[in-house]
Design an enzyme around this catalytic site. Sequence first.
Site, PDB file in Angstrom:
ATOM      1  N   ASP A   3       0.841  -1.193   0.000  1.00 20.26           N
ATOM      2  CA  ASP A   3       0.000   0.000   0.000  1.00 20.26           C
ATOM      3  C   ASP A   3       0.877   1.244   0.000  1.00 20.26           C
ATOM      4  O   ASP A   3       1.495   1.565   1.021  1.00 20.26           O
ATOM      5  CB  ASP A   3      -0.894  -0.013   1.238  1.00 20.26           C
ATOM      6  CG  ASP A   3      -1.863   1.140   1.278  1.00 20.26           C
ATOM      7  OD1 ASP A   3      -1.971   1.867   0.271  1.00 20.26           O
ATOM      8  OD2 ASP A   3      -2.522   1.319   2.315  1.00 20.26           O
ATOM      9  N   GLU A  40      -3.682  10.526  -1.554  1.00 19.97           N
ATOM     10  CA  GLU A  40      -4.851   9.672  -1.303  1.00 19.97           C
ATOM     11  C   GLU A  40      -5.116   9.537   0.193  1.00 19.97           C
ATOM     12  O   GLU A  40      -6.256   9.646   0.658  1.00 19.97           O
ATOM     13  CB  GLU A  40      -4.629   8.292  -1.948  1.00 19.97           C
ATOM     14  CG  GLU A  40      -5.862   7.386  -1.932  1.00 19.97           C
ATOM     15  CD  GLU A  40      -5.890   6.417  -0.768  1.00 19.97           C
ATOM     16  OE1 GLU A  40      -6.857   5.640  -0.669  1.00 19.97           O
ATOM     17  OE2 GLU A  40      -4.954   6.429   0.065  1.00 19.97           O
ATOM     18  N   GLU A  41      -4.067   9.329   0.964  1.00 16.87           N
ATOM     19  CA  GLU A  41      -4.229   9.107   2.402  1.00 16.87           C
ATOM     20  C   GLU A  41      -4.730  10.350   3.140  1.00 16.87           C
ATOM     21  O   GLU A  41      -5.298  10.241   4.219  1.00 16.87           O
ATOM     22  CB  GLU A  41      -2.896   8.659   3.030  1.00 16.87           C
ATOM     23  CG  GLU A  41      -2.424   7.284   2.588  1.00 16.87           C
ATOM     24  CD  GLU A  41      -3.282   6.154   3.129  1.00 16.87           C
ATOM     25  OE1 GLU A  41      -4.177   6.426   3.953  1.00 16.87           O
ATOM     26  OE2 GLU A  41      -3.059   5.002   2.724  1.00 16.87           O
ATOM     27  N   ASP A  69      -5.801   0.467  -6.155  1.00 18.79           N
ATOM     28  CA  ASP A  69      -5.115   1.132  -5.052  1.00 18.79           C
ATOM     29  C   ASP A  69      -4.015   0.176  -4.596  1.00 18.79           C
ATOM     30  O   ASP A  69      -2.927   0.167  -5.150  1.00 18.79           O
ATOM     31  CB  ASP A  69      -6.123   1.441  -3.949  1.00 18.79           C
ATOM     32  CG  ASP A  69      -5.559   2.285  -2.820  1.00 18.79           C
ATOM     33  OD1 ASP A  69      -4.347   2.204  -2.574  1.00 18.79           O
ATOM     34  OD2 ASP A  69      -6.332   3.010  -2.173  1.00 18.79           O
ATOM     35  N   HIS A 146       0.161  -0.403   6.795  1.00 23.26           N
ATOM     36  CA  HIS A 146       0.556   0.918   7.291  1.00 23.26           C
ATOM     37  C   HIS A 146       1.655   0.834   8.354  1.00 23.26           C
ATOM     38  O   HIS A 146       1.621   1.554   9.365  1.00 23.26           O
ATOM     39  CB  HIS A 146      -0.659   1.668   7.841  1.00 23.26           C
ATOM     40  CG  HIS A 146      -1.481   2.318   6.772  1.00 23.26           C
ATOM     41  ND1 HIS A 146      -2.404   3.309   7.039  1.00 23.26           N
ATOM     42  CD2 HIS A 146      -1.535   2.130   5.430  1.00 23.26           C
ATOM     43  CE1 HIS A 146      -2.987   3.695   5.924  1.00 23.26           C
ATOM     44  NE2 HIS A 146      -2.464   2.986   4.927  1.00 23.26           N
TER      45      HIS A 146
END
Length: 335
Positions: A3, A40-41, A69, A146
């Site tokens: 990610d 995006e985040e 994504d 993350h």
Amino acid sequence: AADPNSGPAGWLDVARGLGESVRAGWCPQRTIVLLSWDSEEYGLVGSTGYGERHAQALSDYAVAYFNVDVGVTGDKLSVSVTPSLHTFISSVLQDVQDPKSGNSVYDSWDKTFNRLGSGSDYTVFFDHLGIASSDSTFNGGYGVYHSVYDSFYWMEHFGDPGFQYHKAHAQIWGLMAIRMADAFILPFDYRKYDDELRLYMHELSDMCISGSFPLDLSSLQLAIDNFHISVQAVRILQDALKFANSSSLSVSRLNWHLYTAERQFLTSFGLPQRKWFKHVVFAPGIDEGYAANIFPGIVQAIKTNSTDLGAEQVEIAAKAVQAVAAHLLDAVVHQ
């Protein structure tokens, strides 16, 4: 590495493949635009800014938007998509090999189409502009989300050893772009939308019953019945025009109706308490994070026990569904 970089890695492979095809003499019949987003985040900033800035051109000309994504965290395909693209995506998956089984990805997949809510960059295109959209990934055990452990080492040893599912995902994504760009008759199948709307009506009825919430859904049911009639008529026309002359105005007119039909599901009022979200059939739940609600304005009324809001939202939804039905039928009447 997963990610978000597994997505852009596939995006670069798609770009490379399209470029090689063009150099070999291929010329797509429609424009393919490759887009990569920043921020995006931080709130889908890049894609939302682009969508809002180019809203009119996108509304006029965009046929579909295919989002990726996180591209790969394992070997289990997950697809979220508007129902009119169910048949199209299934046909693409039948032509891509699953690396582990050796069968097609379609045969190895659980055949589940998820609903589009939010949480990635398709949001502005689908929820705000009404452009037919999809979002896909290969899922797996992803305990490093993350964190600093989401690294190339993790991907190489655990996420996708050999990067075979990166390859398969790029093939899926690229085939979707090529086939949509070159389709003589655009591959929208609104029969699947018809099936889904009927299912959603049952879900709404069950929610009303379980919550002892009095709500008259008859106008929405009538609109869905009319939608069914229009869908059957436009499908006959799609089949009839398959062998028409490539310069036929009838084909151009039909294709315009097919790709702009999703726009008719938008309401200019927006959803209650969040006017930016305009799609009456799908939206993220107002208090459920990214997860999608069906007929979100109605569902919000049921959950808040607001009968006035419920009656209002039923009529707004019915009007939108009826607008789609009329839009599709117009493609048949004006041939």
